[in-house]
Design a protein around this motif. Structure first.
Motif, PDB file in Angstrom:
ATOM      1  N   LEU A  99       0.821  -1.212   0.000  1.00 20.68           N
ATOM      2  CA  LEU A  99       0.000   0.000   0.000  1.00 20.68           C
ATOM      3  C   LEU A  99       0.854   1.261   0.000  1.00 20.68           C
ATOM      4  CD1 LEU A  99      -2.745  -1.069   2.570  1.00 20.68           C
ATOM      5  CD2 LEU A  99      -3.036  -0.781   0.101  1.00 20.68           C
ATOM      6  N   SER A 100       2.025   1.186   0.618  1.00 18.86           N
ATOM      7  CA  SER A 100       2.862   2.379   0.743  1.00 18.86           C
ATOM      8  C   SER A 100       3.750   2.613  -0.473  1.00 18.86           C
ATOM      9  CB  SER A 100       3.741   2.258   1.992  1.00 18.86           C
ATOM     10  OG  SER A 100       4.632   3.343   2.092  1.00 18.86           O
ATOM     11  N   LYS A 101       4.420   1.564  -0.958  1.00 13.19           N
ATOM     12  CA  LYS A 101       5.431   1.742  -1.996  1.00 13.19           C
ATOM     13  C   LYS A 101       5.008   1.250  -3.376  1.00 13.19           C
ATOM     14  CE  LYS A 101       8.231   3.728   0.761  1.00 13.19           C
ATOM     15  NZ  LYS A 101       8.341   5.208   0.651  1.00 13.19           N
ATOM     16  N   LEU A 102       4.212   0.191  -3.446  1.00 13.66           N
ATOM     17  CA  LEU A 102       3.787  -0.313  -4.751  1.00 13.66           C
ATOM     18  C   LEU A 102       2.579   0.449  -5.278  1.00 13.66           C
ATOM     19  CD1 LEU A 102       4.248  -4.161  -4.224  1.00 13.66           C
ATOM     20  CD2 LEU A 102       5.898  -2.456  -5.009  1.00 13.66           C
ATOM     21  N   ARG A 103       1.802   1.016  -4.357  1.00 16.02           N
ATOM     22  CA  ARG A 103       0.652   1.863  -4.688  1.00 16.02           C
ATOM     23  C   ARG A 103      -0.265   1.226  -5.742  1.00 16.02           C
ATOM     24  NH1 ARG A 103       4.977   5.485  -4.222  1.00 16.02           N
ATOM     25  NH2 ARG A 103       4.777   6.888  -2.431  1.00 16.02           N
ATOM     26  N   PRO A 104      -0.921   0.129  -5.404  1.00 16.82           N
ATOM     27  CA  PRO A 104      -1.832  -0.507  -6.366  1.00 16.82           C
ATOM     28  C   PRO A 104      -3.071   0.356  -6.603  1.00 16.82           C
ATOM     29  CG  PRO A 104      -2.078  -1.504  -4.210  1.00 16.82           C
ATOM     30  CD  PRO A 104      -0.910  -0.556  -4.101  1.00 16.82           C
ATOM     31  N   LYS A 105      -3.752   0.091  -7.686  1.00 13.58           N
ATOM     32  CA  LYS A 105      -5.010   0.789  -7.953  1.00 13.58           C
ATOM     33  C   LYS A 105      -6.012   0.477  -6.839  1.00 13.58           C
ATOM     34  CE  LYS A 105      -4.581   0.867 -13.000  1.00 13.58           C
ATOM     35  NZ  LYS A 105      -5.201   0.461 -14.295  1.00 13.58           N
TER      36      LYS A 105
END
Length: 284
Positions: free
Chosen positions: A107-113
């Motif tokens: 949630l913090s670094k990959l930032r998925p849709k």
């Protein structure tokens, strides 16, 4: 900056005296308020049952019985239930880290849709009363045949929304440039998380670990439901079960012994806990 006491008053002899008197009295009162329950429990276990039930109570035992702790350990077979609780708490800690850390990192670094939506739904579960989740969770665990198994504690505790939120907030403080540089060097997401992000996140990992262990150690309602076999119960459930038939001083001694590991754990890691809770930035 304006305060209740002006700098000129603080520089005066009278102002300094009043300040230190108030500060010392406040520290003493708060210390007594926090330590007195511990003193009462530790010394209460060393009283006889008659003296422990005496009104008005005695602050200092009339006769000291330190052997009560040994007797309590043997009569209640605390070693067995300590082992049960260690297995439950240790497994809950490992499972939570295995689930919460990758979730927060994603949630913090990959930032998925729809990542913010997912996080919002996770946090929304914190608004539900715990009692409302007992029945559906119990039915699920029973259908999976996990009753009397430590997995009945580990699996429901795996996805902890509060811990994921704490971890994500800390991961957000890690500069994206570090992650981008590792990506350019050919490191994948898992390697970046394990080799770069986690070593920089020791304070918050300590906080989450303490929360996970303490929650599993002191939990009562859920272990009571999923461990119908008395031989597999945790300390909190066993102490409540034997409370009716056990002499009061032995019961208090058992409660003190059950609390010692968590007190020592906090004292050992208090610096890490405070560092993790107050960490708001990283120095480059």
């Amino acid at each position: 900056m304006r305060t209740l006491i002006s700098p000129s008053q603080m520089r005066s002899r009278r102002g300094k005296t009043i300040y230190w008197v108030v500060l010392v009295l406040t520290l003493v009162l708060f210390t007594i308020a926090f330590l007195f329950p511990l003193y009462w429990a530790v010394t209460g276990a060393m009283k006889s049952s008659a003296e422990l039930a005496k009104v008005p109570p005695t602050l200092v035992p009339e006769q000291w019985h330190p052997e009560t702790y040994v007797q309590s350990w043997k009569e209640m077979d605390l070693g067995k239930y300590f082992l049960n609780t260690i297995v439950v708490a240790g497994g809950a800690w490992l499972v939570q880290l295995a689930v919460d850390v990758p979730a927060a990192y994603a949630l913090s670094k990959l930032r998925p849709k729809l990542g913010n939506l997912v996080l919002g739904l996770m946090l929304a579960t914190l608004m539900l009363p715990a009692a409302a989740l007992l029945v559906p969770t119990y039915v699920t665990v029973a259908d999976l045949g996990l009753l009397n198994s430590p997995a009945a504690i580990w699996l429901p505790a795996a996805a902890n929304a509060f811990n994921i939120y704490l971890l994500k907030r800390f991961f957000d403080q890690i500069p994206d440039e570090i992650v981008e540089a590792a990506t350019i060097d050919g490191a994948g997401p898992v390697r970046i998380m394990v080799r770069i992000v986690l070593p920089m996140s020791r304070p918050i990992l300590a906080v989450v670990s303490i929360f996970a262990v303490v929650t599993a150690w002191k939990d009562f309602i859920w272990p009571l439901l999923v461990f119908p076999d008395s031989g597999k119960q945790t300390l909190s459930v066993m102490l409540q079960r034997v409370a009716i038939d056990m002499p009061l001083n032995l019961l208090v001694a058992g409660l003190v012994l059950a609390s010692v590991p968590m007190v020592l754990l906090f004292l050992a890691f208090q610096r890490h806990i405070l560092a993790g809770l107050t960490a708001g930035s990283l120095k480059g």
